[in-house]
Design a protein around this motif. Sequence first.
Motif, PDB file in Angstrom:
ATOM      1  N   TYR A 136       6.970   9.218  -0.319  1.00 41.85           N
ATOM      2  CA  TYR A 136       5.955   8.179  -0.218  1.00 41.85           C
ATOM      3  C   TYR A 136       6.320   7.156   0.855  1.00 41.85           C
ATOM      4  N   TYR A 184       1.283   5.419   0.324  1.00 37.80           N
ATOM      5  CA  TYR A 184       0.727   6.657   0.876  1.00 37.80           C
ATOM      6  C   TYR A 184       1.642   7.813   0.489  1.00 37.80           C
ATOM      7  N   GLY A 239      -4.729   4.201   1.419  1.00 38.16           N
ATOM      8  CA  GLY A 239      -3.716   4.439   0.406  1.00 38.16           C
ATOM      9  C   GLY A 239      -4.076   3.714  -0.874  1.00 38.16           C
ATOM     10  N   ALA A 260      -0.744   5.981  10.174  1.00 37.76           N
ATOM     11  CA  ALA A 260      -1.720   5.614   9.145  1.00 37.76           C
ATOM     12  C   ALA A 260      -2.670   4.538   9.652  1.00 37.76           C
ATOM     13  N   LEU A 314      -6.131   5.319   7.640  1.00 37.34           N
ATOM     14  CA  LEU A 314      -5.965   6.055   6.389  1.00 37.34           C
ATOM     15  C   LEU A 314      -5.981   5.099   5.195  1.00 37.34           C
ATOM     16  N   THR A 321       0.849  -1.192   0.000  1.00 33.26           N
ATOM     17  CA  THR A 321       0.000   0.000   0.000  1.00 33.26           C
ATOM     18  C   THR A 321       0.886   1.243   0.000  1.00 33.26           C
TER      19      THR A 321
END
Length: 229
Positions: free
Chosen positions: A132, A61, A111, A104, A109, A59
Motif C-alpha cells: 500500500y 492506495y 484512493g 497517482a 487516481l 489517502t
Amino acid sequence: EYLMALHKRILTFLLALALLCAFPIMAFAHDVPDESKTGNIQITMKTSDGETVPGGSLTLYRVGEVFEDDGNYSFALTGDFVDCGQSLADVESTTLAKSLADYAASKSLKGTTLSIDSKGNVSFKDVQLGLYLLVQEVPADGYYKADPFVVSVPMMEDDVYVYDVDASPKVEVEHAPQPTNPPPTKPNKPTLPQTGQLNWPIPVLIVCGLVLLCVGWVLYFRKKSKNAQ
C-alpha cells in the motif's frame, strides 16, 4: 552382550545423525502468510520530537498484490498501478513511494481517504493483503505534508507475519514556519478637504483696502481745501 552393546551404540549414533540432519530443516522453517486473512493499518502522526499532530487526512492506495513462494512473498503491481513502470523488487527504496505518489497524482487516481483524529490517529481496517501507498494530500494546520510512504500487509516481525500493522515509524511531520506579521503602521491623520478661498489672499486684500482708504482720505481733504479757497 557385546553384540547387544554394539547394536545400542549403532542405534544411538543413527538417532543422533537423524537429529542432526533434521536440525537445519527445523531451524529454517518459518511462518507463511495466510492469504485468507485481511489486515489493518494504524498510523499515529508525530513530529520528530514525538509530538502528536491531529488534523489533515491520509489517502491509501493499493499498489501491489501478494505472491507467495515457499513461505516467502513478493509483490506485483496491480489495479490502477499496473502501467506505472515501477519495480516492487525493493519496497524499502527511498524513491519508490514518491514515484508512485507522482504517478497517482498525474493520473488523478482515487484512493481511500480518512481524516486524522484529534489524537493524531488514523486506521484503515479490513484491507486486503498487499503493498500500500499512503499519501497526505491535506496536511494539519501549521504543518507540512508528510512524505509519501509504502507499507505491506502483512509485515514480517521476528520471523512472524503481522496483519495489524503499525506504520507510525514510517511517517514524520514537520512544522511549517509561522507567518511573520509586519509592525502596525500609524494611520495617517485625516485632513479635511479645503473649501472656498485659500488663506494667503487675506493679508493682501487688507493692505489693499488700507491703501485705498488712505487714498480716499487724501482726495477728500484736497477737495475740501479747494472748496474752502
